[in-house]
Scaffold this motif. Structure first.
Motif, PDB file in Angstrom:
ATOM      1  N   ASN A   1       9.927   1.340   9.558  1.00 18.05           N
ATOM      2  CA  ASN A   1      10.934   1.686   8.557  1.00 18.05           C
ATOM      3  C   ASN A   1      10.320   1.626   7.166  1.00 18.05           C
ATOM      4  OD1 ASN A   1      11.458  -1.104   7.323  1.00 18.05           O
ATOM      5  ND2 ASN A   1      11.858  -1.488   9.503  1.00 18.05           N
ATOM      6  N   ARG A   2      10.971   2.247   6.222  1.00 14.78           N
ATOM      7  CA  ARG A   2      10.440   2.329   4.859  1.00 14.78           C
ATOM      8  C   ARG A   2      10.458   0.979   4.154  1.00 14.78           C
ATOM      9  NH1 ARG A   2      12.734   7.989   2.167  1.00 14.78           N
ATOM     10  NH2 ARG A   2      11.590   9.413   3.571  1.00 14.78           N
ATOM     11  N   GLY A   3      11.447   0.161   4.444  1.00 13.86           N
ATOM     12  CA  GLY A   3      11.545  -1.129   3.779  1.00 13.86           C
ATOM     13  C   GLY A   3      10.308  -1.982   4.004  1.00 13.86           C
ATOM     14  N   ALA A   4       9.825  -2.020   5.249  1.00 10.44           N
ATOM     15  CA  ALA A   4       8.622  -2.790   5.551  1.00 10.44           C
ATOM     16  C   ALA A   4       7.422  -2.229   4.780  1.00 10.44           C
ATOM     17  CB  ALA A   4       8.347  -2.768   7.051  1.00 10.44           C
ATOM     18  N   GLY A   5       7.356  -0.907   4.658  1.00 10.79           N
ATOM     19  CA  GLY A   5       6.265  -0.292   3.909  1.00 10.79           C
ATOM     20  C   GLY A   5       6.329  -0.609   2.429  1.00 10.79           C
TER      21      GLY A   5
END
Length: 306
Positions: free
Chosen positions: A45-49
């Motif tokens: 997911n984008r949040g982890a990135g």
């Protein structure tokens, strides 16, 4: 700021004379750290990135900021810190070396060696590239990496000193590592890719301006930039590669294969297709652009008051 300007100049000279450190390269060390962080933080997911990119880029920038502030009142140390950071993050000499090596291999007719060597510069599949395909790949990579490995770090170093130098290199390294549109990285690598795009918006266009000013055909460089840059899928590689194409009288872009995926990079410039002899011409233009970028960075640094 005189100390920053002098540090940038000395670091640039060190890169030209010595190239990348052969052992204990800090960028390689950062890559090892990034792999470890990815193992711990990865999620689809984008949040982890965003967390991954923020922590690593922020940490690199913080190291540069602390070193800069700690030596600000000691001019010799301040210059040395900026010079060391500049030397570490620049890649102009190494880029030229790779181009000259491929040029020599093609001149000797060693296509297999040139195919192996070009993988140091590009991510496309070289197995079916002929001499002209390798020449095009090399010309395009030298153009793009002149912006990424020379102009952009000097620009951010001029504005923010060691923090800008190390922070930019961290962001660029993460983009190269995870900023790919593969099923595994499409979401996790989104933040790294977009942040790198943001950091390169101005430097890429500075590169295009310098290419037009220092190339053989300024008018053709500007024309190709304005007409063709938008065809490239990258908002920053487009202006750089198009301006190089126009300045050199070449036609770049076209279809490339990345890990089995065919990608159309558009047509940049309206000259002839690159040939092996154009690799040397491209490397010489890149060297002039690098010198122009240093002059620009020194001028910007001298006007800074922070």
């Amino acid at each position: 700021m005189k100390q920053r300007a002098l540090g940038l100049a000395l670091g640039y000279a060190a890169d030209q004379v010595f190239g990348d450190p052969q052992r204990w390269h800090p960028v390689s060390g950062f890559g090892t750290l990034a792999r470890a962080a990815e193992d711990r933080l990865y999620a689809d997911n984008r949040g982890a990135g965003v967390v991954f990119t923020s922590v690593l880029v922020g940490s690199a920038g913080a190291v540069g900021y602390v070193a800069d502030r700690a030596t600000r009142r000691r001019p010799v140390l301040s210059i040395a810190v900026t010079a060391l950071a500049t030397w570490v993050v620049l890649g102009g000499r190494s880029l030229g070396h790779e181009a000259r090596t491929i040029d020599a291999q093609l001149r000797e007719g060693d296509l297999a060696a040139a195919r192996r060597q070009v993988t140091h510069l590009v991510g496309r599949d070289p197995s079916r590239l002929d001499e002209r395909g390798i020449a095009r790949a090399t010309v395009e990579s030298v153009a793009e990496n002149t912006s990424d490995a020379v102009v952009a770090p000097l620009w951010w170093g001029a504005l923010l000193g060691p923090a800008g130098l190390l922070g930019y290199r961290a962001a660029n390294t993460l983009d190269a590592r995870v900023g790919h549109r593969t099923p595994r990285l499409a979401r996790f690598g989104w933040a790294a890719a977009r942040f790198d795009d943001l950091l390169n918006l101005v430097p890429a266009r500075v590169t295009a301006v310098l290419t037009a000013a220092l190339g053989d055909d300024p008018r053709a460089a500007v024309t190709a930039w304005r007409r063709d840059a938008h065809k490239h899928p990258s908002p920053n590689a487009g202006p750089v590669e198009a301006s190089f194409a126009g300045a050199l009288g070449l036609r770049l872009g076209g279809t490339n294969v990345y890990q089995g995926v065919v990608e159309d990079r558009g047509t940049l410039g309206n000259g002839r297709a690159p040939e092996p002899a154009d690799i040397g011409r491209t490397a010489r233009l890149a060297a002039r652009v690098g010198t122009g970028a240093l002059a620009t960075a020194v001028a910007v640094a001298l006007t800074c008051r922070w």
